[in-house]
Design a protein around this motif. Structure first.
Motif, PDB file in Angstrom:
ATOM      1  N   ASP A 125       0.760  -1.603   0.219  1.00 52.40           N
ATOM      2  CA  ASP A 125       0.222   0.100  -0.063  1.00 52.40           C
ATOM      3  C   ASP A 125       0.899   1.000   0.001  1.00 52.40           C
ATOM      4  N   GLU A 130       0.213   3.799   1.097  1.00 53.89           N
ATOM      5  CA  GLU A 130       0.330   4.659   2.017  1.00 53.89           C
ATOM      6  C   GLU A 130       1.228   4.044   3.004  1.00 53.89           C
ATOM      7  N   ASP A 131       1.651   2.778   3.271  1.00 56.55           N
ATOM      8  CA  ASP A 131       2.628   2.452   4.235  1.00 56.55           C
ATOM      9  C   ASP A 131       4.199   2.094   3.374  1.00 56.55           C
ATOM     10  N   SER A 155       9.005  -2.659   1.342  1.00 58.80           N
ATOM     11  CA  SER A 155       8.262  -3.563   0.480  1.00 58.80           C
ATOM     12  C   SER A 155       8.828  -4.695   0.218  1.00 58.80           C
TER      13      SER A 155
END
Length: 303
Positions: free
Chosen positions: A34, A36-37, A82
């Motif tokens: 995501d 946002e992360d 990620s």
């Protein structure tokens, strides 16, 4: 990011037509968490959609593939979080290939090793690096950094650059891995500049090649028949130095007229079942396929 903006990453549509050996490994994938992360690097040249660990798990269940190597793509710069997110979701069956720079400390590399990273990637292709002097300098610096650690150095580049760094590869104290068939262009034929050097490096045992991302080299979807002679030539040169990968979720990193780096770049819709079914076309020998899918990755990535 929503599905209205980004097409989902492809899932296999074709069942696997041969017995995939236990412990098989997909040696080239990416995870896009995501945003946002896991925010993207401001200097990226494209913007991919999300590709989650759950989607990857579904992919590999369909392919009968147990192990995976997650490679940090250029869109994250030197932020490998990620990839680590995907590795932790997969557990002991995952390894990683990181992107670092001169600010990355030895303590950070130690932590990465504990987390399962086993190599670093130099991306000369997406970065548009064609200057042999730049390529040689970046490769030499990476090899020097990894020599005490024993990690491999992975390159995404072109046959011309492979020719330019051939001597450095032959002298490298650490394994060298070339992405995606060494960046060859199928339409240029077996005699294209640089391909003979790639074959020679594989034959010498000093270089591995990922027979992955065939769609990047070929225009003959969905089976990429024009890749057959290249795959066979590389496997024949040294089957102990070949690994296989999907390149899932098949990002479109090309520079497209009118598309800004921050615009959505939809994934290529590749049928990875059909793609894996090309491996028995490239090699009809069960033992060689086991080397490519199981033994070589286990040695290279430390499974």
């Amino acid at each position: 990011m929503t599905d209205k903006i980004f097409a989902r990453a492809a899932q296999p549509a074709t069942p696997i037509s041969f017995d995939v050996p236990a412990g098989a490994c997909d040696c080239h994938t990416h995870i896009h968490g995501d945003v946002e992360d896991f925010p993207f690097f401001a200097g990226r040249v494209y913007t991919p959609g999300p590709a989650s660990p759950d989607e990857m798990a579904a992919l590999h269940e369909a392919l009968h593939v147990e192990r995976v190597v997650i490679v940090t793509p250029s869109v994250y710069g030197t932020d490998n979080s990620s990839s680590l997110f995907g590795m932790k979701a997969r557990g002991a069956t995952a390894r990683g290939v990181a992107v670092i720079d001169d600010k990355t400390t030895e303590a950070q590399l130690d932590a990465m090793h504990a987390d399962g990273f086993r190599g670093i990637r130099i991306n000369l292709a997406t970065d548009g690096v064609n200057d042999p002097d730049v390529g040689r300098a970046r490769f030499a610096a990476a090899v020097e950094r990894m020599s005490a650690r024993g990690w491999h150095v992975q390159l995404y580049t072109t046959p011309a650059m492979i020719s330019a760094i051939r001597g450095l590869v032959l002298a490298s104290p650490v394994p060298v891995v070339f992405d995606h068939f060494g960046g060859l262009e199928a339409a240029l034929g077996l005699e294209q500049p640089g391909f003979s050097d790639l074959v020679a490096l594989v034959k010498s045992g000093k270089a591995h090649v990922k027979i992955s991302g065939a769609y990047r080299s070929s225009n003959l979807a969905p089976d990429y028949q024009d890749m057959v002679p290249y795959a066979r030539a590389l496997i024949a040169a040294n089957p102990d130095r070949i690994v296989w990968g999907t390149d899932w979720p098949h990002p479109d990193s090309a520079q497209v007229a009118g598309r800004k780096a921050t615009d959505p770049a939809p994934f290529h819709q590749i049928d990875d079942g059909r793609l894996l079914n090309q491996l028995p076309v490239w090699s009809q020998d069960d033992d060689i396929r086991r080397k490519i899918l199981v033994d070589n990755p286990a040695r290279l990535y430390g499974f």
